[in-house]
Design a protein around this motif. Sequence first.
Motif, PDB file in Angstrom:
ATOM      1  N   ASP A  82       0.854  -1.192   0.000  1.00 35.78           N
ATOM      2  CA  ASP A  82       0.000   0.000   0.000  1.00 35.78           C
ATOM      3  C   ASP A  82       0.889   1.241   0.000  1.00 35.78           C
ATOM      4  N   GLY A  83       1.367   1.585  -1.173  1.00 34.03           N
ATOM      5  CA  GLY A  83       2.369   2.636  -1.292  1.00 34.03           C
ATOM      6  C   GLY A  83       1.937   3.988  -0.781  1.00 34.03           C
ATOM      7  N   GLU A  93      -0.823  -0.794  -7.681  1.00 37.51           N
ATOM      8  CA  GLU A  93       0.126  -1.000  -6.586  1.00 37.51           C
ATOM      9  C   GLU A  93       0.567  -2.461  -6.513  1.00 37.51           C
TER      10      GLU A  93
END
Length: 321
Positions: A82-83, A93
Motif C-alpha cells: 500500500d504505497g 500497486e
Amino acid sequence: MDSYRLVYAVLLCILAVHCKPTLRKERVHHDQAELSKRPHEDNNSFKYDHEAFLGKEDATTFDQLTPEESKDRLGKIVDRIDGDGDGYITTSELKAWIRRVQKRYVYENVAKVWSDYDLNKDDRVSWEEYKQATYGYYLSNPEEFEDETDQFSFRKMMPRDERRFHAADVNGDQTSDREEFTSFLHPEEFDHMKDIVVQETLEDIDRNGDGHVDEDEYIADMFAHEEGGPEPDWVKTERDQFSDFRDLNKDGKMDQEEIRQWILPKDYDHAQAEARHLVYESDLDKDKMLTKDEVLENWNMFVGSQATNYGEDLTRNHDEF
C-alpha cells in the motif's frame, strides 16, 4: 597476486563483455521474469500461482509457517504494498509490487556492491565516486595499460558509462540514490532507461558507424566467423530472421526503432495479469481495490502468488525490501 594484477584481472572481466563473441549472444530483454503462461484453471486452485514461480526458483513455501504466522507476516507485506498508505491496494500497486519481487535479484546485487561505490558513505553515489571506483586505477596509471585495445576500450567505456549514469539520474541532482543506481547498473529493467539500452546495443553492433545494423553486423555480433569456414545452421536461421522479422521496412538494415522491437519485445504482461487475478478473486465488496482484511481473508491465494514470491517473502525479514 599483487594489487595491479588483481585490478587488471577485474578490468579484463569487465572488458570481456565488449569483446567479439565466439558463441551465439542473446540480446533480447524481456520485461518480466520467466513465468508460467498457463491460464488460471479455476477459482479454487492455486496451481497457476505456484507454477509461475516454481518454474525458475526453489522457493521456501508458506507450508513452513502456521496459518497464523502466515497471516501475521502477510499483513506486514500488505502495508508495504500500500504505497500511498490509504488502506487500499489497487491493481496498479499490486502490479508494481509483483514486478519488484520479480526483480529482487537486481536489488540484491546492487545492495552487495553499494559500499564499493558509495565512497564517502553518504548513501548516494556520485559520478566521480563511480568513476574513481571503476576507472581510478586506469586513470592514475595509464602507462600500465600500454595495449592499444585496452586503452581504446577504457576511453570508450568511460564516457558511455557517464552518459548512462546521467540518464539514470532522474531528479537531476548529479548523484544516484539506490533506485537510480540500480537503474544505472541494470538499465534493461527500467522503462526510463530503455532508450539507453537501444542506443548502446546499436553502438555495440554498428561496426561501420553508419547508425544502422546491417545483416552482416547483426550476425557478427553473435558469431565469430572463421575465414573459409562454414556457417552453423543456426546462423543461417538468424539470417532468415533478420530479413523476415528484424528488418521491418525491408531496407536491408535495422534502425533504432527496429532494434528496439527486436531487443525489447512487448511481451504479455504477466505482472498485470497476476495483479488483476488476485484483485478479482479477493475483492469481496467489488470496489476493484483490496483492503488488508480482504487480503487476509484470502491469504491462501496470496502466499501462493508472485506478490509474496509464493511464500518466500513470509520467511524473510520484510524490511529487506
